[in-house]
Design a protein around this motif. Structure first.
Motif, short mmCIF file in Angstrom:
data_model
loop_
_atom_site.label_atom_id
_atom_site.label_comp_id
_atom_site.label_asym_id
_atom_site.label_seq_id
_atom_site.Cartn_x
_atom_site.Cartn_y
_atom_site.Cartn_z
N LYS A 10 -12.34 73.86 -0.84
CA LYS A 10 -11.24 72.89 -0.89
C LYS A 10 -10.57 72.82 0.47
O LYS A 10 -10.59 73.78 1.25
N ARG A 11 -9.95 71.71 0.73
CA ARG A 11 -9.23 71.48 1.98
C ARG A 11 -8.19 72.58 2.24
O ARG A 11 -7.97 72.96 3.38
N SER A 12 -7.59 73.10 1.21
CA SER A 12 -6.55 74.12 1.35
C SER A 12 -7.09 75.43 1.95
O SER A 12 -6.32 76.25 2.44
N LYS A 35 -16.19 66.26 3.45
CA LYS A 35 -16.49 67.38 2.55
C LYS A 35 -16.50 68.64 3.40
O LYS A 35 -17.12 68.69 4.46
#
Length: 192
Positions: free
Chosen positions: A32-34, A54
């Motif tokens: 995930k981006r986080s 992605k």
């Protein structure tokens, strides 16, 4: 005199083994981006691409990295960062026929030397340089002389009765920089 000869011979064999005896294993996992380092996020956000990015964590035999994959102007891009978010390289997937003919000929000669039969699986043009230079390359498509261009090519190679995948890395003069045999470990998700 004999000791010097043997020392030179030993160095030569060591160098050629490094060129031809490496194994490569990569396990990619979607993240995930986080979980992406802020420096890598800032770089990608500053490009203002409209495509969906992605993010992947890539684990190799001796190192880990973070990759941003996306499509831009009908090409597949991969921008690799270290675990702190420092940019390492930009790779663009290209068609084999898009590479200059003199480079294709030299690279093909290497494949014929190494393999009784071969099939090119994937070709990427790799750019390395400073963060500013790679930013300008991504923003404008223009690159400076400080950017190094290399070709990363995945090849299915038949040698005697064995078929393996190899990753070749050539410089912009079609000189072999590295050759690695791709090894597979038990995994449900593996990309190379």
């Amino acid at each position: 005199m004999h000791k010097l000869f043997y020392l030179i011979l030993l160095i030569g064999f060591t160098y050629s083994n490094n060129l031809f005896a490496q194994d490569k294993f990569e396990k990619e996992s979607r993240i995930k981006r986080s979980y992406v380092p802020s420096k890598a996020l800032s770089f990608m956000d500053s490009l203002n691409f409209k495509s969906k990015i992605k993010w992947y964590k890539e684990e190799g035999l001796i190192r880990k990295s973070i990759e941003a994959k996306f499509k831009h102007i009908r090409s597949k891009y991969s921008i690799e960062f270290d675990t702190l978010g420092n940019i390492e390289d930009v790779e663009i997937q290209v068609n084999w026929k898009e590479i200059e003919s003199n480079i294709r000929e030299s690279v093909s000669a290497q494949f014929k030397l190494d393999c009784s039969k071969h099939k090119i699986v994937k070709v990427q043009k790799q750019y390395t340089g400073s963060e500013n230079e790679l930013f300008l390359l991504q923003k404008t498509g223009i690159y400076s002389e400080q950017i190094k261009i290399r070709y990363e090519i995945i090849v299915r190679c038949k040698q005697q009765k064995e078929i393996n995948l190899f990753e070749y890395l050539f410089n912009d003069k079609a000189i072999l920089v590295n050759k690695s045999k791709i090894v597979f470990k038990n995994s449900s998700h593996l990309e190379y």
